[in-house]
Structures are given as C-alpha cells and as structure tokens.
Write a protein that holds these residues in place. Structure first.
Motif, PDB file in Angstrom:
ATOM      1  N   TYR A 144       0.856  -1.196   0.000  1.00 43.02           N
ATOM      2  CA  TYR A 144       0.000   0.000   0.000  1.00 43.02           C
ATOM      3  C   TYR A 144       0.887   1.238   0.000  1.00 43.02           C
ATOM      4  O   TYR A 144       1.777   1.374   0.852  1.00 43.02           O
ATOM      5  CB  TYR A 144      -0.853   0.082   1.268  1.00 43.02           C
ATOM      6  CG  TYR A 144      -2.063  -0.818   1.346  1.00 43.02           C
ATOM      7  CD1 TYR A 144      -2.822  -1.147   0.225  1.00 43.02           C
ATOM      8  CD2 TYR A 144      -2.471  -1.312   2.588  1.00 43.02           C
ATOM      9  CE1 TYR A 144      -3.933  -1.964   0.331  1.00 43.02           C
ATOM     10  CE2 TYR A 144      -3.587  -2.124   2.709  1.00 43.02           C
ATOM     11  CZ  TYR A 144      -4.317  -2.451   1.579  1.00 43.02           C
ATOM     12  OH  TYR A 144      -5.416  -3.251   1.688  1.00 43.02           O
ATOM     13  N   LEU A 180       4.248  -2.263  -7.436  1.00 44.74           N
ATOM     14  CA  LEU A 180       3.115  -2.150  -6.524  1.00 44.74           C
ATOM     15  C   LEU A 180       2.189  -3.350  -6.628  1.00 44.74           C
ATOM     16  O   LEU A 180       2.057  -3.960  -7.703  1.00 44.74           O
ATOM     17  CB  LEU A 180       2.308  -0.880  -6.829  1.00 44.74           C
ATOM     18  CG  LEU A 180       3.060   0.449  -6.793  1.00 44.74           C
ATOM     19  CD1 LEU A 180       2.116   1.591  -7.131  1.00 44.74           C
ATOM     20  CD2 LEU A 180       3.720   0.673  -5.443  1.00 44.74           C
ATOM     21  N   ASN A 235      -3.754  -4.449  -5.520  1.00 49.58           N
ATOM     22  CA  ASN A 235      -4.867  -4.362  -4.554  1.00 49.58           C
ATOM     23  C   ASN A 235      -6.137  -5.013  -5.085  1.00 49.58           C
ATOM     24  O   ASN A 235      -7.223  -4.421  -5.085  1.00 49.58           O
ATOM     25  CB  ASN A 235      -5.135  -2.900  -4.172  1.00 49.58           C
ATOM     26  CG  ASN A 235      -3.963  -2.226  -3.476  1.00 49.58           C
ATOM     27  OD1 ASN A 235      -3.875  -1.012  -3.453  1.00 49.58           O
ATOM     28  ND2 ASN A 235      -3.043  -3.008  -2.912  1.00 49.58           N
ATOM     29  N   ASN A 269      -3.734   1.801  -4.463  1.00 54.89           N
ATOM     30  CA  ASN A 269      -2.591   1.829  -5.370  1.00 54.89           C
ATOM     31  C   ASN A 269      -2.928   2.235  -6.796  1.00 54.89           C
ATOM     32  O   ASN A 269      -2.115   2.895  -7.465  1.00 54.89           O
ATOM     33  CB  ASN A 269      -1.889   0.463  -5.372  1.00 54.89           C
ATOM     34  CG  ASN A 269      -1.075   0.236  -4.115  1.00 54.89           C
ATOM     35  OD1 ASN A 269      -1.051   1.067  -3.226  1.00 54.89           O
ATOM     36  ND2 ASN A 269      -0.407  -0.908  -4.031  1.00 54.89           N
ATOM     37  N   ALA A 296      -1.131   5.268  -8.492  1.00 53.85           N
ATOM     38  CA  ALA A 296      -0.254   5.043  -9.649  1.00 53.85           C
ATOM     39  C   ALA A 296      -0.613   5.993 -10.787  1.00 53.85           C
ATOM     40  O   ALA A 296       0.283   6.564 -11.439  1.00 53.85           O
ATOM     41  CB  ALA A 296      -0.369   3.592 -10.115  1.00 53.85           C
ATOM     42  N   TRP A 303       3.090  -3.364 -12.025  1.00 53.43           N
ATOM     43  CA  TRP A 303       2.273  -4.097 -11.067  1.00 53.43           C
ATOM     44  C   TRP A 303       2.863  -5.481 -10.843  1.00 53.43           C
ATOM     45  O   TRP A 303       3.246  -6.154 -11.805  1.00 53.43           O
ATOM     46  CB  TRP A 303       0.841  -4.264 -11.587  1.00 53.43           C
ATOM     47  CG  TRP A 303       0.139  -2.989 -11.888  1.00 53.43           C
ATOM     48  CD1 TRP A 303      -0.153  -2.490 -13.121  1.00 53.43           C
ATOM     49  CD2 TRP A 303      -0.348  -2.053 -10.935  1.00 53.43           C
ATOM     50  NE1 TRP A 303      -0.793  -1.289 -13.003  1.00 53.43           N
ATOM     51  CE2 TRP A 303      -0.936  -0.996 -11.663  1.00 53.43           C
ATOM     52  CE3 TRP A 303      -0.337  -1.991  -9.540  1.00 53.43           C
ATOM     53  CZ2 TRP A 303      -1.518   0.111 -11.037  1.00 53.43           C
ATOM     54  CZ3 TRP A 303      -0.921  -0.895  -8.920  1.00 53.43           C
ATOM     55  CH2 TRP A 303      -1.503   0.134  -9.667  1.00 53.43           C
ATOM     56  N   ASN A 324       3.554  -0.159   5.667  1.00 54.66           N
ATOM     57  CA  ASN A 324       3.039   0.371   4.414  1.00 54.66           C
ATOM     58  C   ASN A 324       3.214   1.879   4.417  1.00 54.66           C
ATOM     59  O   ASN A 324       3.191   2.524   5.469  1.00 54.66           O
ATOM     60  CB  ASN A 324       1.550   0.039   4.261  1.00 54.66           C
ATOM     61  CG  ASN A 324       1.297  -1.432   4.019  1.00 54.66           C
ATOM     62  OD1 ASN A 324       1.776  -2.000   3.045  1.00 54.66           O
ATOM     63  ND2 ASN A 324       0.530  -2.056   4.904  1.00 54.66           N
TER      64      ASN A 324
END
Length: 464
Positions: free
Chosen positions: A301, A325, A328, A341, A345, A360, A390
C-alpha cells in the motif's frame, strides 16, 4: 454532546504517545545483514511457483535460541475460507515454540500479537491458548492507548460502545475466514477503529528477523521481504517491545547482553525504527535523492500524501524512480477494487509526465505484501529501509504499531547486490513474468476510484 464528541476526537487524535512508542535506535556498524525474500509467481507453464525463505529462518531463530525468544506478530491464526488449503505455518510455529518451552522450561518465551487473532475478543485463539498452557507469555496488545486514526468513528465508539467489551457468543459470520469463529456485534464495532499492532519480528539472543510477512496460514503464499541481523540492535528491538508490554498489562521483556566480541565495526550501518520514526526516515531519504540516484520501491500500500509529494519532487530533481506495486485485487479471499494503489499510480504517472515508472506485481490470489524502499546512490552508501510499514498515513503517522530496519551499505556489499538483483529480476521479468505493465490495471473507473480514495483520506475512513 456534540462538543463532547469533538473534544474526544481532538484529544484521541493528538494525545501524547505512550512512552517508548515511535522509537529510533542508535546507529550501529555491522559486518552483515542478510536479505530474505518470498516470491510467488507463475512459471512458463502456468503453474504457481513459490520461493520461500522467511518462515524457515524464523523457525531457525527459535530452534537455535538458548536464552530467550520474543515474537511480535500481527496476523497469527489458521483460519481459512471454505475450499482454501494453505500451509499450516501458524500451527508449525506454535509447535516449535511449545517444544522449545518443554525442552527448556526456564527459558523466557514471549509471544505478542494483535487482537485481530481473537476476532477482537469474540473467541479464544486455540494456538495462543496452547502456548499459554505451555507456560509461554502470550500478550494481546491493547491498542486503545494509541492515537485514533479514524477519529470521527472512534469518538462515538469510545463514548458509547467501548464500555460493553467484546466477548460473548458471536452470531455474525466471520468475514476474514469462513471457518473462523462467529463474531459479536461489539467486536465488529471495535474492528471499525482500524487500529493495530502491525509489527512483525522474531528475536532471540543470537539474531533477529524483521519482516513484512506474517506467520499466518492464509498469508503463506504472499510475496514478502525480511532482514536478518545480529548484535546490539537486538537490545533496541527488545526495548521497543517493552513499550508494547507497558500499554498491554505489564511484564518484563528478556534481558539482552551484547557479546564482548561486538565491536561496532563493519561496512554496514543499521538502525531500528518504529511507528512515526519510519515516516521520518523515509521522507529524509527520498528528499536526499537526486540526479544519478535510482529509487526502487516494492509496496503493498502506498497512499501517504507526503511520500507521494516527495517522490514527485525527487523525480523533478532527476532521480530515476521505479515502483513495483500490488494491484490491490484481493484480501483474504475478498475481492478489492484497487484502492489505494491504482489511483495513486495514475496520479504519480500523470503528474510526473510518465517519468515515475510503475509496474504491477503479477498477483493471482495472493498479495505482493512487500514494504521496502531501496535507493541506489550515485555516490556513497546505498540505502534500504523495509519491514512492516506500508507507506500510508495509518502506518506512518503513529497510529499503528510498526517496525522497520534502516540499512546503509556499500554498493559492492553482498547485501546491496542481493537487493539490487531482487528488484532487477522482478522488474525485467528475468526468469518469469513477475510484473506487468502499468496499463494492465489502469481502467476507465480509475478516476472514480481516485475520488473515493481522496474522500477516504480526508475522512480517515480507510482500511489502508
């Protein structure tokens, strides 16, 4: 009544932190820090592969201990959703601790955890009960003395509901796991405060492991990182855990005496950080990054406005920034909608004119649960910081209990090379499809998710 609730909100948001919370150790020099990782990814034939190092090293800490063991672990249970089948890591770890206690009855063994593992006091956790019966000190962290991260709701909870407790016969289904015990309404009301002891550390007199990963069956296949350290920093880890005991009913952590051979020399510099001190270190390191530096981040996160602004400013200064990342997509069998995220992003990509590069992690039903930043400096030591935290307001602003390790290491040190190889491997998909292009999860609804994400941040009503 409105004035009362406002007063409760203000006090519980800004009240003094308990002693020992938000801790920063002195800087130590050591010869070695070992980088550990877990990675789950699809192989070329579509089968899921699991590279796992962290849990076995945690087990090794227990097995090799001669004086004491202390564990602080956020998630620790064997509850699963129907049809799921995960490695029984929590049972194995319980059995290892119990066996150690049986072999050495006088050994001081502590297990500190979060009340999520008792479903917020709705039902006892059989694994924790097994430890208690074996003579292990089990501590359920009392997070009420911490500041409130959802003040609008928490003021109401503190005023009207906290007095009734949470225990009793639950009748509401367990949302985290269908085979978990039913939960009381009062337990769910407490859960909505969204406050936790989120730390993850296993320590003995010989070594310590600071990790992003839990010892938790349903999390066993998550991708995570950890650092293994030795030396006097163990004393600082114990000191930070004493603060948790002090707000949770008392007790005395084991005594640690650094071996006389520890000369505080070596090529690597390390510090142990908890809570808001992690935030301070992260912002300092990003703000120091400049032209010629490369900043890597692997993160479950990321939503801290201060971190996002620092990244954008670093990009303007010429720092090359590469983020890996989690998309999620899921949490414990429940589908998620990509917050925070995906909108984050999109924001970073757009505001940096694409200079901030983002990929990702290629998750399926597991999570890319890593929390680590690595700055490859053009000159001087490279910087690594990772652990439980996080990069969100809840995790970085003294609401949750968190723990990270900061490391400065020469560019040619094995530790540095291992970190660099880790990021290069997953970014470039060297031997598997670890990561995906940014466009894979930038759908038309990302704008609407961004609005929801901003609203959640403003109101403090977030789960991240």
């Amino acid at each position: 009544m409105v004035l009362w609730l406002i007063a409760v909100m203000l006090y519980q948001t800004y009240k003094p932190l308990p002693a020992g919370i938000s801790y920063e150790s002195p800087e130590y020099r050591v010869d070695q820090v070992e980088f550990l990782h877990d990675l789950t990814y699809p192989s070329s034939d579509g089968q899921m592969q699991h590279e796992q190092q962290i849990f076995q090293r945690m087990m090794q800490v227990v097995e090799e201990a001669e004086q004491f063991v202390l564990v602080d672990m956020f998630l620790f249970n064997n509850y699963q959703h129907k049809g799921q089948n995960f490695p029984p890591v929590s049972t194995e770890f319980t059995e290892a601790l119990v066996a150690k206690k049986n072999q050495h009855p006088d050994m001081d063994i502590w297990f500190i955890t979060d009340e999520v593992n008792t479903n917020y006091n709705s039902a006892p956790n059989p694994l924790l009960e097994q430890m208690t019966q074996a003579g292990i000190h089990v501590v359920i962290t009392d997070v009420d003395p911490l500041r409130d991260s959802t003040p609008v709701y928490s003021a109401v909870w503190r005023t009207f509901f906290q007095w009734f407790g949470q225990s009793g016969d639950g009748w509401i289904k367990n949302l985290m796991a269908t085979d978990g015990p039913d939960v009381t309404v009062r337990s769910y009301l407490k859960l909505l405060n969204v406050k936790a002891n989120h730390r993850k550390v296993v320590v003995s007199e010989k070594k310590a492991i600071v990790s992003s990963g839990n010892i938790h069956d349903a999390s066993a296949y998550h991708s995570n990182i950890a650092f293994e350290v030795t030396g006097p920093i163990i004393g600082d880890i114990l000191q930070s855990e004493q603060a948790v005991l002090d707000i949770s009913g008392g007790g005395q952590v084991p005594t640690y005496t650094a071996p006389s051979t520890d000369s505080n020399t070596g090529d690597l510099r390390i510090r142990y950080l908890t809570e808001g001190k992690v935030n301070d270190a992260v912002l300092h390191e990003i703000n120091q990054a400049g032209k010629g530096d490369t900043l890597w981040m692997g993160m479950f996160y990321v939503a801290s406005p201060k971190v996002l602004e620092a990244l954008l400013e670093a990009s303007k200064r010429g720092t090359e920034i590469r983020l890996v990342l989690d998309p999620n997509e899921n949490a414990f069998g429940q589908e998620k909608i990509g917050i925070p995220n995906r909108p984050v992003a999109a924001e970073l990509h757009d505001k940096s004119d694409g200079k901030i590069q983002i990929r990702w992690y290629n998750t399926t039903k597991e999570q890319y649960h890593t929390k680590m930043i690595y700055i490859a400096k053009a000159t001087g030591d490279h910087i690594v910081l990772g652990g439980s935290t996080n990069f969100t307001p809840r995790n970085m602003n003294d609401y949750n209990l968190e723990n990270d390790l900061w490391v400065a290491a020469p560019p040619d040190n094995k530790f540095t090379l291992d970190i660099a190889n880790y990021f290069e491997r997953i970014w470039n998909n060297n031997d598997a499809e670890f990561t995906l292009d940014l466009d894979e999860f930038q759908e038309k609804t990302t704008f609407l998710k961004g609005v929801l994400y901003k609203l959640q941040l403003i109101l403090g009503l977030t789960t991240f």
